[in-house]
Scaffold this active site. Sequence first.
Site, mmCIF file in Angstrom:
data_model
loop_
_atom_site.group_PDB
_atom_site.id
_atom_site.type_symbol
_atom_site.label_atom_id
_atom_site.label_comp_id
_atom_site.label_asym_id
_atom_site.label_seq_id
_atom_site.Cartn_x
_atom_site.Cartn_y
_atom_site.Cartn_z
ATOM 1 N N CYS A 114 0.793 -1.230 0.000
ATOM 2 C CA CYS A 114 0.000 0.000 0.000
ATOM 3 C C CYS A 114 0.830 1.287 0.000
ATOM 4 C CB CYS A 114 -1.052 0.004 1.111
ATOM 5 S SG CYS A 114 -0.612 -0.853 2.603
ATOM 6 N N ARG B 1 7.592 -10.741 5.389
ATOM 7 C CA ARG B 1 7.310 -10.460 6.795
ATOM 8 C C ARG B 1 8.035 -11.486 7.648
ATOM 9 N NH1 ARG B 1 0.774 -9.486 6.121
ATOM 10 N NH2 ARG B 1 1.005 -7.814 4.604
ATOM 11 N N GLN C 256 0.873 -11.172 -2.757
ATOM 12 C CA GLN C 256 -0.522 -10.772 -2.588
ATOM 13 C C GLN C 256 -1.095 -10.379 -3.945
ATOM 14 O OE1 GLN C 256 0.180 -7.472 0.123
ATOM 15 N NE2 GLN C 256 -0.778 -8.640 1.760
ATOM 16 N N ASP D 293 -2.812 -7.947 -4.721
ATOM 17 C CA ASP D 293 -3.175 -6.722 -4.027
ATOM 18 C C ASP D 293 -3.750 -5.681 -4.976
ATOM 19 O OD1 ASP D 293 -3.362 -5.311 -1.721
ATOM 20 O OD2 ASP D 293 -1.208 -5.023 -1.430
ATOM 21 N N HIS E 51 -5.336 -1.362 -4.606
ATOM 22 C CA HIS E 51 -5.795 -0.260 -3.771
ATOM 23 C C HIS E 51 -6.677 0.642 -4.602
ATOM 24 C CE1 HIS E 51 -2.295 -1.873 -1.671
ATOM 25 N NE2 HIS E 51 -3.052 -1.647 -0.613
ATOM 26 N N LYS F 199 -12.020 -4.424 8.398
ATOM 27 C CA LYS F 199 -11.979 -5.221 7.177
ATOM 28 C C LYS F 199 -13.062 -6.272 7.127
ATOM 29 C CE LYS F 199 -8.349 -8.036 9.246
ATOM 30 N NZ LYS F 199 -7.338 -9.015 8.909
ATOM 31 N N HIS G 271 -8.276 -1.328 0.500
ATOM 32 C CA HIS G 271 -7.259 -2.347 0.238
ATOM 33 C C HIS G 271 -8.034 -3.625 -0.033
ATOM 34 C CE1 HIS G 271 -4.124 -0.227 2.925
ATOM 35 N NE2 HIS G 271 -5.247 0.414 3.176
#
Length: 648
Positions: free
Chosen positions: A339, A368, A386, A388, A390, A474, A520
């Site tokens: 992000c 991570r 991910q 992902d 946004h 979320k 997200h």
Amino acid sequence: MGTIQISLPDGAVKEMPKGSTPLEVAKSISEGLARNVISAKYDENTIEVTTPLETDGKLTLFTWNNDEGKKAFWHSSSHVLAQALQELYPGIKLTIGPAIENGFYYDVDFGEHTISEKDFPQIEKRALEIARGKHDFKMREVSKADALSHYKEERNEYKVELIENLEDGDITFCDHSTFTDLCRGGHIPNTGMIKAFKVLNAAGAYWRGDENNPQLTRVYGISFPKQKELTQYLELLEEAKKRDHRKLGRELELFTFSQKVGQGLPLWLPKGAALRERLESFLKKAQRKAGYEMVVTPHIGQKELYVTSGHYAKYGEDSFQPIQTPKDEEEFLLKPMNCPHHCEIYKASPWSYKDLPKRYAEFGTVYRYEQSGELHGLTRVRGFTQDDAHIFCTPDQLASEFKNVIDLSLYVLSSLGFDNYTAQVSVRDLEKPEKYIGNAENWEKAESAIIEAAEDKGLKYSIEEGEAAFYGPKLDFMVKDALGRSWQLGTIQVDYNLPERFDLTYKGSDNELHRPIMIHRAPFGSLERFVAILLEHTGGNFPLWLIPTQAIVLPVSEKHENYAQKVLNSLENHEIRALIDNRNETVGKKIREAEMQKIPFMVIVGEREVEEETIAVRRHGGEDLGSIKIDTFGNLISTEINSTLKSF
RNA sequence: GCCGACGUAGCUCAGGGGUAGAGCGUUUCCUUGGUAAGGAAGAGGUCACGGGUUCAAUUCCCGUCGUUGGCUCCA
């Protein structure tokens, strides 16, 4: 002595003498019910089946076939377990022993003693002896003072702590045999109903779930009214193990790990990589239709980027540590999230409200430093990708954008055959504001936006307090793995905070600057975890559109290799992903191995097929489709794919 | 990170104080076989790594690493 009116779930009303017990009510209905009744609820209170009913009310009786009945059965079994443990290991301190989804556990402070698998058989033996004694479970009220002194005498500080948090007059003990335990109630009539008892596992668990507290030993068990049910349950567990994605991943040559590369860093093998690629292009196609634009960002970013986003303050300590460069005081982080990069992409140009929403998507690999004890196959790793994206939008657009993302997420789940997911709305913990950034007003807005969208879409969801991300609430889609553990796959998050931290703006129709809202979202969540769960759900029998090899050509003997090669080329022209097995082996063996590789179609070619210019098709599992033309087979495959893979 | 268990051939696993075994896989040869294992021979192991005890350790003890079941955590 008067009578009372007892209404039953079917609407019937029984008139019974005051002081009748649920068991007596059951008996008045049928002897069979009386034999099987395990526990009961009167109005909204869980009661014992031997509790006298004194007022009019609504009675629900539970048997083994109800979840509530199982709960009482297993909770009662945990008392039996506790008694067995206390007898075998005198001086231990009991804490809590609830029923869980499959069985029960008891958390025990064993002091210096440790127990392991070797001890299970004698625990089971003792527990069954207790069960056979057919001891009645009897509840009794205890004053707070008496309850405290009972456990102070036992030097059990855990029970003392529990009782201190209870109201006087609201404390009950449960007795059976020589055993007494602090207990709220909800038991089977007597221990004799427990015919099968198994200790499954023993593991460390922190007192009250807090890692700063002492660690207790949690003994897991399960019990049944019939021995046969235990046997079946254990067989089910064995079956589940066969669907373990770590086992299937190795067998199907999808991925591996290397100690040398590092813990939790998956290596995707060619077949696994091909599968991933297919998942990615599937989603890219849907996202293109939904108005997303692909972006690409690097694997690292300056530490400052994450200080701005708040990730560094929140997770810096538990992350891969900053990367140094030759330049003094310059530090980079492996990106733990995409992000912040996407925020900077948004910032690269000024935007008008007419430009929004902007939807930036990326298959972004993040790193991570997950705690070593948390790593688990592909479901919990230290490097993962991910899917992902946004979405930067105006407040007006938030609701419809959010709902569109729900649609996309559900499309993804259904295309892959997931129908037993649950939706979970994760909101903040109002008592721990220090865990979150941003102001209460925006949190309020974000949380209600999610709940409204979920309602609007008719999703069945649960609300989980304290499960929100630090920057926003979320909506997660949860799916269980083969062993019943729940995992988060898709996630959609509403975020008012990062736009503020990155000072993101757009110009509104009023010619003023406004703050966009960020969504997200990741419908798969991570490719790694998604593939893992998909493996366990399908047992490796992936949907035809996704599976690495759709068909394998098996020549009956070396004489048919030329024709087999022609068939392979032809299948490839039909866009069928096929392999050929022209090893010097018998057809029987080639079929066996193709079956074990879970290849959906086996295409067998021998003398007959060469002459007739056909192929003999066998489906995974053994169904014989007979000799058909290659075109027919091509149509069959595309029809089957089109029936599961709808376009978005 | 914490508690417990485990680590022997590519895979699944047996064994056990005197430096190793099976099945599958792999290689070579024979076989040319029609819907879940054709036959034979061979190769392949510092018994995770490092210490300790012992005449001798893969085996017993300790530590490390990894895996695993939970707990905690999960942006």
